[in-house]
Design an enzyme around this catalytic site. Structure first.
Site, PDB file in Angstrom:
ATOM      1  N   ASN A 169      -8.011   4.175   8.737  1.00  0.00           N
ATOM      2  CA  ASN A 169      -7.392   3.061   9.453  1.00  0.00           C
ATOM      3  C   ASN A 169      -7.444   3.208  10.960  1.00  0.00           C
ATOM      4  O   ASN A 169      -7.257   2.242  11.677  1.00  0.00           O
ATOM      5  CB  ASN A 169      -5.931   2.916   9.015  1.00  0.00           C
ATOM      6  CG  ASN A 169      -5.190   4.230   9.082  1.00  0.00           C
ATOM      7  OD1 ASN A 169      -5.525   5.170   8.352  1.00  0.00           O
ATOM      8  ND2 ASN A 169      -4.210   4.328   9.946  1.00  0.00           N
ATOM      9  N   CYS A 174       4.764   8.293  16.909  1.00  0.00           N
ATOM     10  CA  CYS A 174       5.824   8.510  17.869  1.00  0.00           C
ATOM     11  C   CYS A 174       6.954   9.153  17.082  1.00  0.00           C
ATOM     12  O   CYS A 174       7.424   8.583  16.111  1.00  0.00           O
ATOM     13  CB  CYS A 174       6.246   7.146  18.387  1.00  0.00           C
ATOM     14  SG  CYS A 174       7.184   7.213  19.879  1.00  0.00           S
ATOM     15  N   THR A 208      11.338  -7.080 -10.648  1.00  0.00           N
ATOM     16  CA  THR A 208      10.878  -8.451 -10.880  1.00  0.00           C
ATOM     17  C   THR A 208       9.632  -8.722 -10.041  1.00  0.00           C
ATOM     18  O   THR A 208       9.604  -8.422  -8.848  1.00  0.00           O
ATOM     19  CB  THR A 208      11.989  -9.448 -10.490  1.00  0.00           C
ATOM     20  OG1 THR A 208      13.106  -9.179 -11.325  1.00  0.00           O
ATOM     21  CG2 THR A 208      11.547 -10.890 -10.667  1.00  0.00           C
ATOM     22  N   GLN A 223      -7.623  -0.099   3.656  1.00  0.00           N
ATOM     23  CA  GLN A 223      -8.442  -0.646   4.742  1.00  0.00           C
ATOM     24  C   GLN A 223      -9.799  -1.141   4.243  1.00  0.00           C
ATOM     25  O   GLN A 223     -10.468  -1.895   4.945  1.00  0.00           O
ATOM     26  CB  GLN A 223      -8.672   0.433   5.811  1.00  0.00           C
ATOM     27  CG  GLN A 223      -7.430   0.779   6.597  1.00  0.00           C
ATOM     28  CD  GLN A 223      -7.089  -0.269   7.643  1.00  0.00           C
ATOM     29  OE1 GLN A 223      -7.959  -1.027   8.094  1.00  0.00           O
ATOM     30  NE2 GLN A 223      -5.832  -0.329   8.021  1.00  0.00           N
ATOM     31  N   HIS A 243      -1.872  -7.578   2.697  1.00  0.00           N
ATOM     32  CA  HIS A 243      -1.917  -8.057   4.089  1.00  0.00           C
ATOM     33  C   HIS A 243      -3.135  -7.574   4.857  1.00  0.00           C
ATOM     34  O   HIS A 243      -3.396  -8.042   5.962  1.00  0.00           O
ATOM     35  CB  HIS A 243      -0.605  -7.770   4.835  1.00  0.00           C
ATOM     36  CG  HIS A 243      -0.333  -6.342   5.178  1.00  0.00           C
ATOM     37  ND1 HIS A 243      -0.559  -5.839   6.439  1.00  0.00           N
ATOM     38  CD2 HIS A 243       0.191  -5.332   4.462  1.00  0.00           C
ATOM     39  CE1 HIS A 243      -0.178  -4.564   6.465  1.00  0.00           C
ATOM     40  NE2 HIS A 243       0.277  -4.233   5.278  1.00  0.00           N
ATOM     41  N   GLY A 257       0.814  -1.211   0.000  1.00  0.00           N
ATOM     42  CA  GLY A 257       0.000   0.000   0.000  1.00  0.00           C
ATOM     43  C   GLY A 257       0.849   1.263   0.000  1.00  0.00           C
ATOM     44  O   GLY A 257       0.513   2.244  -0.686  1.00  0.00           O
ATOM     45  N   THR A 258       1.936   1.265   0.748  1.00  0.00           N
ATOM     46  CA  THR A 258       2.766   2.465   0.836  1.00  0.00           C
ATOM     47  C   THR A 258       3.315   2.839  -0.535  1.00  0.00           C
ATOM     48  O   THR A 258       3.264   4.004  -0.947  1.00  0.00           O
ATOM     49  CB  THR A 258       3.925   2.233   1.834  1.00  0.00           C
ATOM     50  OG1 THR A 258       3.353   1.912   3.107  1.00  0.00           O
ATOM     51  CG2 THR A 258       4.802   3.458   1.960  1.00  0.00           C
TER      52      THR A 258
END
Ligand code: PLP
Length: 375
Positions: A144, A316, A228, A172, A192, A57-58
């Site tokens: 999310n 953080c 690839t 999401q 995922h 996704g990133t």
């Protein structure tokens, strides 16, 4: 991972062949990739040629945001504006900030209401403000942290009226809501989040829409993305998408009932707990709650020690926890935002998990409250 995805992926792991090779093993691997592309495209309501595989996704979000901006600006230098919702995931937020800080983009963060829904009037005003100057709009399908879903069809209609491409982060949403990728110009998904492997995803890109590639090399994916292809991971992704499409209605109804039961019980049995996000249009498996008078981090660690794993939305930076930008954009004050946690339910969650949470949570909240709220 869903068992169907594990089976499809492991079957491929020992096979020989690079999908770009012309020999028989290569052609066999190519067939796996193309059949997978077809299943994913069919589940998303688009044609196979629209699906560009990525490392997740990133990468899909980065490719859309930076790639669309650069291509649109190169075609017309007046297009410097980027309109993005204030509640985007960092996979969108950070590339947008990068464009603003390093590439001269004029970035506008679009306000959301107290439930986290994009204000359509704000989007319309911004689109009208400088006709011809907007490179792209990016608004996520579902959030999310709090689970709020956006009125994507209405947003897409406004963007189309103004001739501006719309990217949506549907990471999401896929596998948890009905996602019709043909609604938008560009859409990011990740394996995922649907029970597939980590490290693979896709950008669904309307044909004819130009994007500047981020990765240059062999040009494997329509010259938009080089590298690839990971045939085993792609096979696992497609199997997970098929499985999550086949049981979507039954599974999400069950998870939604379980999540609502969790929220009802926690808010009834513990004082000072409020639910965040849209109670009507939301992801079925997310319960986002604020616990007055305690630090979310302390509560998270107490729950973890009792075997309950949940997460805080706050980022953080340099070791200092900060309140979530999503909650602040929804109008929560920083201390309340820092006292909030996300509980996620999925296809393996059961009533006994909610019962266990309710056994542990009242004591954990009382202990965390004795230590006080986040400062
Ligand atoms: N966008 C959203 C809304 C997400 O929730 C996530 C991951 O949590 C991502 C993007 C990033 O996807 P990936 O982990 O596949 O890079």
């Amino acid at each position: 991972m869903r068992p169907e995805a594990v089976a499809a992926m492991t079957a491929e792991l020992t096979a020989v062949g690079n999908p770009s090779s012309l020999h028989a093993s290569g052609r066999r691997a190519r067939r796996v990739v193309e059949e997978s592309r077809e299943s994913i495209a069919a589940a998303l309501g688009v044609s196979a040629g629209d699906v560009v595989f990525t490392s997740g996704g990133t990468e899909a979000d980065n490719l859309a945001v930076k790639g669309l901006y650069r291509a649109r600006r190169a075609a017309d230098p007046r297009r410097t504006r980027v309109l993005a919702s204030a509640v985007e995931h960092h996979a969108v937020l950070d590339p947008v900030e990068h464009l603003g800080e390093r590439e001269g983009a004029d970035v506008t963060w679009l306000a959301v209401d107290e439930l986290g829904r994009l204000r359509l009037d704000v989007l319309e005003k911004e689109l009208d403000a400088a006709p011809g100057a907007t490179a792209l709009v990016t608004v996520m399908w579902a959030n999310n942290e709090v689970g709020t879903t956006q009125p994507i069809a209405d947003i897409a209609a406004l963007c189309a009226e103004h001739g501006v491409p719309l990217h949506t982060d549907a990471v999401q949403a896929l596998g948890h809501l009905d996602v019709d990728a043909a609604t938008v110009d560009s859409l990011a998904v990740s394996a995922h989040k649907v029970g597939g492997p980590h490290g693979v995803g896709a950008l669904v890109l309307r044909r004819g829409l130009a994007v500047e590639p981020l990765l240059h090399g062999g040009g494997q994916e329509r010259d938009v993305r080089s590298g690839t292809l990971d045939a085993p991971a792609i096979a696992g992704f497609a199997a997970a998408v098929r499985a999550s499409r086949d049981d979507l209605a039954e599974r999400t109804a069950r998870v939604r009932r379980l999540r609502d039961h969790l929220v009802d019980r926690v808010t009834a049995e513990i004082d000072g707990v409020t639910r965040n996000g849209d109670p009507r249009d939301n992801l079925p498996g997310i319960a986002h709650l604020s616990f007055a008078g305690c630090a979310g981090d302390a509560l998270l660690l107490l729950l973890d020690a009792a075997g309950i794993e949940c997460s805080r939305g706050s980022a953080c930076s340099a070791g200092v926890p900060r309140p979530s930008h999503v909650l602040l954009a929804m109008g929560l004050d920083p201390v309340t935002a820092m006292g909030s946690l996300r509980f996620s339910l999925g296809h393996t969650s059961a009533d006994s998990d909610v019962d266990r949470l309710l056994e542990v949570l009242p004591g954990a909240v009382a202990r965390a409250r004795r230590a006080g709220p986040a400062r």
